[in-house]
Write a protein that holds these residues in place. Sequence first.
Motif, PDB file in Angstrom:
ATOM      1  N   UNK A 175       0.862  -1.182   0.000  1.00  0.00           N
ATOM      2  CA  UNK A 175       0.000   0.000   0.000  1.00  0.00           C
ATOM      3  C   UNK A 175       0.896   1.229   0.000  1.00  0.00           C
ATOM      4  N   UNK A 176       0.652   2.120  -0.963  1.00  0.00           N
ATOM      5  CA  UNK A 176       1.396   3.365  -1.060  1.00  0.00           C
ATOM      6  C   UNK A 176       0.536   4.503  -0.520  1.00  0.00           C
ATOM      7  N   UNK A 184       6.323  13.548   1.758  1.00  0.00           N
ATOM      8  CA  UNK A 184       6.863  12.239   1.416  1.00  0.00           C
ATOM      9  C   UNK A 184       5.782  11.353   0.795  1.00  0.00           C
ATOM     10  N   UNK A 185       6.241  10.310   0.114  1.00  0.00           N
ATOM     11  CA  UNK A 185       5.390   9.201  -0.303  1.00  0.00           C
ATOM     12  C   UNK A 185       5.862   7.967   0.460  1.00  0.00           C
ATOM     13  N   UNK A 186       4.939   7.270   1.081  1.00  0.00           N
ATOM     14  CA  UNK A 186       5.296   6.096   1.866  1.00  0.00           C
ATOM     15  C   UNK A 186       4.783   4.817   1.223  1.00  0.00           C
ATOM     16  N   UNK A 209      -3.700   9.573  -4.461  1.00  0.00           N
ATOM     17  CA  UNK A 209      -2.757   8.720  -5.174  1.00  0.00           C
ATOM     18  C   UNK A 209      -3.499   7.511  -5.731  1.00  0.00           C
ATOM     19  N   UNK A 210      -3.033   7.004  -6.867  1.00  0.00           N
ATOM     20  CA  UNK A 210      -3.637   5.809  -7.462  1.00  0.00           C
ATOM     21  C   UNK A 210      -2.577   5.034  -8.214  1.00  0.00           C
ATOM     22  N   UNK A 216       2.969   2.415 -12.740  1.00  0.00           N
ATOM     23  CA  UNK A 216       3.502   3.380 -11.789  1.00  0.00           C
ATOM     24  C   UNK A 216       2.395   3.903 -10.880  1.00  0.00           C
ATOM     25  N   UNK A 217       2.799   4.525  -9.779  1.00  0.00           N
ATOM     26  CA  UNK A 217       1.869   5.249  -8.918  1.00  0.00           C
ATOM     27  C   UNK A 217       1.798   6.687  -9.404  1.00  0.00           C
TER      28      UNK A 217
END
Length: 331
Positions: A175-176, A184-186, A209-210, A216-217
């Motif tokens: 899970x992003x 940040x992106x986690x 986000x998707x 890619x995200x």
Amino acid sequence: MNAACAAEQRWLGAADKDLATDGRVTDFALPNPNSGPTTIALARDGTIWFTEGSGNRIGRMNPDGSGLVEYPLPNPDSSPRIIALGSDGNLWVSEHTGNRIGRITPRGEIAEFPIPTPGSQPRAIALGMDGNIWFGMFAAGKIGRVTPSGAITEFEIPTPNSGPRALAADPHGNIWFSEYRANKIGRITPQGVVTELVLPRPSSGPADITFGDDGNLWFIELAGGVDGVQTDGNRVGRITLDGEITEFQIPSPAGSPTNVAVGPDRNVWYTKGASLGRVTPAGVITEFPLGAGSRAVGLTAGSDRQPPTRLANRLWYADVGANKVGYLSFE
């Protein structure tokens, strides 16, 4: 309704390629003023489900706008925010101020599951590859997981007060999530191991986000002063599974993007004020105007922050400004 209904809604198959929209909008006004339609999802039978953040209700209607039913949440002032289809065939909802995760069956039966951390402000939710619903706890700085039976587990994010605002599933079980306050992106594994990636510019305001059709995200960056944070976003970001980040400037200077989803054409789309924006895999952006007074927020063609294996030929959006639900048709 602004335009005559186009072809009937249908699920897309492998032969459906190179779809396009002419930009004409079909929309449906909600009967109760100031309902606050916020986000939207498609059930397996193609019915449209949406949250009414101000009305404290969950709405459901057929793709032609008929059969509208609104289900009040059991507790007042719950502020239903994000809705997504679960592995159990039910719809799942984050109750932002109610501090609960809700579940509603296709028949409208509602169950609610309190989040252990008080005042956590749950926001985005997504169905993980493990069959559980995952959610971000904006005020608590945690990621939550709820099973179909309602059992909740919480995971701490290493950066304190990071403000997890939105999340999405990848096909590998991770899970992003966006960390709005931490820039940040986690990424969290099914076992709860968290990795954090710093965005290249300060104050980017990472938000919805998707997972894109290109593997890619994709995420949007807010602009302005949302939730007490001054951000310099107004961009769409792309992050590879290896963590490489690219940002694309949105051409319209005013306002801020809000939500993001994969469209029927398999491009990434976003909402921004009275327009919907399309982003190609190369980062070329085109915006399509909606009606006067519109303020589009949530949108979906069926994938709901999952890998886009399930898409319809319509891109639906919730219009909180005009108190409507609408769509663009693709053929």
